[in-house]
Design an enzyme around this catalytic site. Structure first.
Site, PDB file in Angstrom:
ATOM      1  N   SER A  93       0.838  -1.200   0.000  1.00  0.00           N
ATOM      2  CA  SER A  93       0.000   0.000   0.000  1.00  0.00           C
ATOM      3  C   SER A  93       0.872   1.249   0.000  1.00  0.00           C
ATOM      4  O   SER A  93       0.457   2.319  -0.476  1.00  0.00           O
ATOM      5  CB  SER A  93      -0.933   0.013   1.212  1.00  0.00           C
ATOM      6  OG  SER A  93      -0.186   0.024   2.416  1.00  0.00           O
ATOM      7  N   HIS A 118      -9.465  -4.258 -14.358  1.00  0.00           N
ATOM      8  CA  HIS A 118      -8.525  -3.866 -13.305  1.00  0.00           C
ATOM      9  C   HIS A 118      -8.979  -2.493 -12.803  1.00  0.00           C
ATOM     10  O   HIS A 118      -8.686  -1.465 -13.410  1.00  0.00           O
ATOM     11  CB  HIS A 118      -7.099  -3.808 -13.863  1.00  0.00           C
ATOM     12  CG  HIS A 118      -6.611  -5.133 -14.349  1.00  0.00           C
ATOM     13  ND1 HIS A 118      -5.905  -6.006 -13.559  1.00  0.00           N
ATOM     14  CD2 HIS A 118      -6.752  -5.740 -15.556  1.00  0.00           C
ATOM     15  CE1 HIS A 118      -5.615  -7.099 -14.250  1.00  0.00           C
ATOM     16  NE2 HIS A 118      -6.116  -6.956 -15.474  1.00  0.00           N
ATOM     17  N   ARG A 119      -9.705  -2.465 -11.712  1.00  0.00           N
ATOM     18  CA  ARG A 119     -10.352  -1.230 -11.271  1.00  0.00           C
ATOM     19  C   ARG A 119      -9.634  -0.538 -10.116  1.00  0.00           C
ATOM     20  O   ARG A 119      -9.578   0.683 -10.071  1.00  0.00           O
ATOM     21  CB  ARG A 119     -11.807  -1.534 -10.869  1.00  0.00           C
ATOM     22  CG  ARG A 119     -12.673  -1.929 -12.059  1.00  0.00           C
ATOM     23  CD  ARG A 119     -14.089  -2.187 -11.625  1.00  0.00           C
ATOM     24  NE  ARG A 119     -14.217  -3.407 -10.840  1.00  0.00           N
ATOM     25  CZ  ARG A 119     -14.380  -4.622 -11.357  1.00  0.00           C
ATOM     26  NH1 ARG A 119     -14.405  -4.775 -12.657  1.00  0.00           N
ATOM     27  NH2 ARG A 119     -14.519  -5.678 -10.577  1.00  0.00           N
ATOM     28  N   GLN A 127     -11.637   7.063 -25.524  1.00  0.00           N
ATOM     29  CA  GLN A 127     -12.257   7.616 -26.721  1.00  0.00           C
ATOM     30  C   GLN A 127     -13.662   7.042 -26.876  1.00  0.00           C
ATOM     31  O   GLN A 127     -13.860   5.830 -26.853  1.00  0.00           O
ATOM     32  CB  GLN A 127     -11.415   7.271 -27.950  1.00  0.00           C
ATOM     33  CG  GLN A 127     -11.942   7.853 -29.255  1.00  0.00           C
ATOM     34  CD  GLN A 127     -11.108   7.392 -30.432  1.00  0.00           C
ATOM     35  OE1 GLN A 127     -10.911   6.199 -30.631  1.00  0.00           O
ATOM     36  NE2 GLN A 127     -10.609   8.340 -31.207  1.00  0.00           N
ATOM     37  N   SER A 128     -14.639   7.914 -27.049  1.00  0.00           N
ATOM     38  CA  SER A 128     -16.041   7.489 -27.083  1.00  0.00           C
ATOM     39  C   SER A 128     -16.489   7.111 -28.488  1.00  0.00           C
ATOM     40  O   SER A 128     -16.271   7.853 -29.443  1.00  0.00           O
ATOM     41  CB  SER A 128     -16.926   8.624 -26.559  1.00  0.00           C
ATOM     42  OG  SER A 128     -18.288   8.331 -26.741  1.00  0.00           O
ATOM     43  N   ARG A 130     -19.581   6.904 -28.955  1.00  0.00           N
ATOM     44  CA  ARG A 130     -20.860   7.624 -29.014  1.00  0.00           C
ATOM     45  C   ARG A 130     -20.667   9.021 -29.600  1.00  0.00           C
ATOM     46  O   ARG A 130     -21.454   9.461 -30.433  1.00  0.00           O
ATOM     47  CB  ARG A 130     -21.465   7.725 -27.614  1.00  0.00           C
ATOM     48  CG  ARG A 130     -22.816   8.425 -27.583  1.00  0.00           C
ATOM     49  CD  ARG A 130     -23.350   8.570 -26.170  1.00  0.00           C
ATOM     50  NE  ARG A 130     -24.681   9.133 -26.172  1.00  0.00           N
ATOM     51  CZ  ARG A 130     -25.308   9.598 -25.087  1.00  0.00           C
ATOM     52  NH1 ARG A 130     -24.698   9.538 -23.897  1.00  0.00           N
ATOM     53  NH2 ARG A 130     -26.516  10.108 -25.169  1.00  0.00           N
ATOM     54  N   ARG A 196     -23.078   2.483 -33.600  1.00  0.00           N
ATOM     55  CA  ARG A 196     -21.850   1.871 -33.067  1.00  0.00           C
ATOM     56  C   ARG A 196     -22.060   0.437 -32.609  1.00  0.00           C
ATOM     57  O   ARG A 196     -21.090  -0.299 -32.405  1.00  0.00           O
ATOM     58  CB  ARG A 196     -21.299   2.690 -31.910  1.00  0.00           C
ATOM     59  CG  ARG A 196     -22.227   2.736 -30.705  1.00  0.00           C
ATOM     60  CD  ARG A 196     -21.643   3.497 -29.544  1.00  0.00           C
ATOM     61  NE  ARG A 196     -22.652   3.741 -28.516  1.00  0.00           N
ATOM     62  CZ  ARG A 196     -22.375   4.009 -27.253  1.00  0.00           C
ATOM     63  NH1 ARG A 196     -21.117   4.048 -26.857  1.00  0.00           N
ATOM     64  NH2 ARG A 196     -23.341   4.247 -26.394  1.00  0.00           N
ATOM     65  N   ARG A 223      -1.040 -10.237 -16.210  1.00  0.00           N
ATOM     66  CA  ARG A 223      -1.215 -10.113 -17.659  1.00  0.00           C
ATOM     67  C   ARG A 223       0.055 -10.314 -18.480  1.00  0.00           C
ATOM     68  O   ARG A 223       0.017 -10.226 -19.707  1.00  0.00           O
ATOM     69  CB  ARG A 223      -1.792  -8.729 -17.978  1.00  0.00           C
ATOM     70  CG  ARG A 223      -3.160  -8.471 -17.370  1.00  0.00           C
ATOM     71  CD  ARG A 223      -4.248  -9.345 -17.976  1.00  0.00           C
ATOM     72  NE  ARG A 223      -5.568  -8.971 -17.491  1.00  0.00           N
ATOM     73  CZ  ARG A 223      -6.714  -9.475 -17.938  1.00  0.00           C
ATOM     74  NH1 ARG A 223      -6.690 -10.384 -18.914  1.00  0.00           N
ATOM     75  NH2 ARG A 223      -7.861  -9.093 -17.439  1.00  0.00           N
TER      76      ARG A 223
END
Length: 257
Positions: A93, A118-119, A127-128, A130, A196, A223
């Site tokens: 930590s 991985h939050r 990049q959207s 939408r 999309r 990973r």
């Protein structure tokens, strides 16, 4: 895939001036021999075990840790020994105080889906699909895509004959069909946020990602190549590792250990 380190943890001018005022001799260590990340790591670690104030630890304990050889026989300084001890004891930590911000370009949406699992310790700005339009006639010129390595060089049998064709050709045809359907939906008045839906997992995207050192070490362990990770995200893991090591060379042992 293109990965660039945008920024990483740096000491403030005020903190460096504070060190100099407390212990002028330590200024040489901080400005020439010690990376900013090492100074932050030492401050965080020793704060947990020292009666001293965090703002004074580098000034008062820095010479002891950065100026003496490691007593564990594994090389480096006493600071390196302390860092190794912290990682092995899983008190990581304390490494969350070091952060790295990356520009990640030209990766697939399939990779993005894996990456955003991985939050803890990660922040993403993506990049959207939408708000960015991916029609052939838009500024984007259509969507880019990532061809998996396993597709390259493969041959597929034709279902109605003994002939063969290139798997990559088939893949590219599928991408072209997706582009055409997207374009036709847009021409029919379907908004880009709905059109999309036909874009594939292979569609490329760009993002900015910030992560702390602990999170990056854990990401790499899961990973990296050889641990069952998909090739594209394993390559990203290597790119992130190299970017961190270039900025903070002392971290190499913790990626390789």
């Amino acid at each position: 895939m293109n990965v660039k380190l945008i920024a990483h943890t740096q000491l403030s001018e005020d903190f460096c001036d504070h060190i100099y005022r407390l212990t002028p001799d330590m200024d040489e260590y901080v400005t020439e021999k010690v990376s900013d990340g090492q100074a932050v790591a030492l401050t965080a670690i020793r704060t947990c075990y020292s009666p001293g104030k965090p703002s004074e630890i580098v000034a008062k304990e820095g010479a002891k840790y950065f100026g003496n050889k490691a007593t564990d026989g594994e090389g480096g300084s006493e600071a390196d020994r302390l860092f190794r001890h912290i990682v092995r004891s899983r008190h990581t930590s304390t490494l969350e105080h070091l952060s790295f911000t990356f520009a990640i370009e030209g990766v697939s949406r399939a990779l993005l889906a894996q990456l955003t699992r991985h939050r803890v310790g990660f922040s993403f700005s993506v990049q959207s699909q939408r708000y960015v339009r991916f029609g052939s006639g838009d500024k984007s010129g259509g969507f880019d895509y990532v061809v998996p390595e396993s597709v390259e060089g493969k041959r597929c049998k034709m279902s109605d004959s003994d002939g063969e064709y290139s798997a990559e050709t088939l893949f590219n045809q599928a991408m072209a069909i997706s582009q055409q359907v997207y374009d036709d939906l847009r021409k029919a008045g379907v908004p880009s946020e709905d059109a999309r839906a036909v874009l594939p997992n292979a569609a490329a995207t760009n993002l900015v990602m910030t992560a702390n050192l602990r999170a990056l070490l854990e990401f790499y362990a899961k990973r990296k190549a050889g641990n069952g990770a998909q090739v594209e995200i394993a390559k990203l893991a290597e790119e992130l590792k190299e970017a961190v090591i270039n900025a903070e060379p002392w971290t190499r042992q913790f990626f390789e250990g």
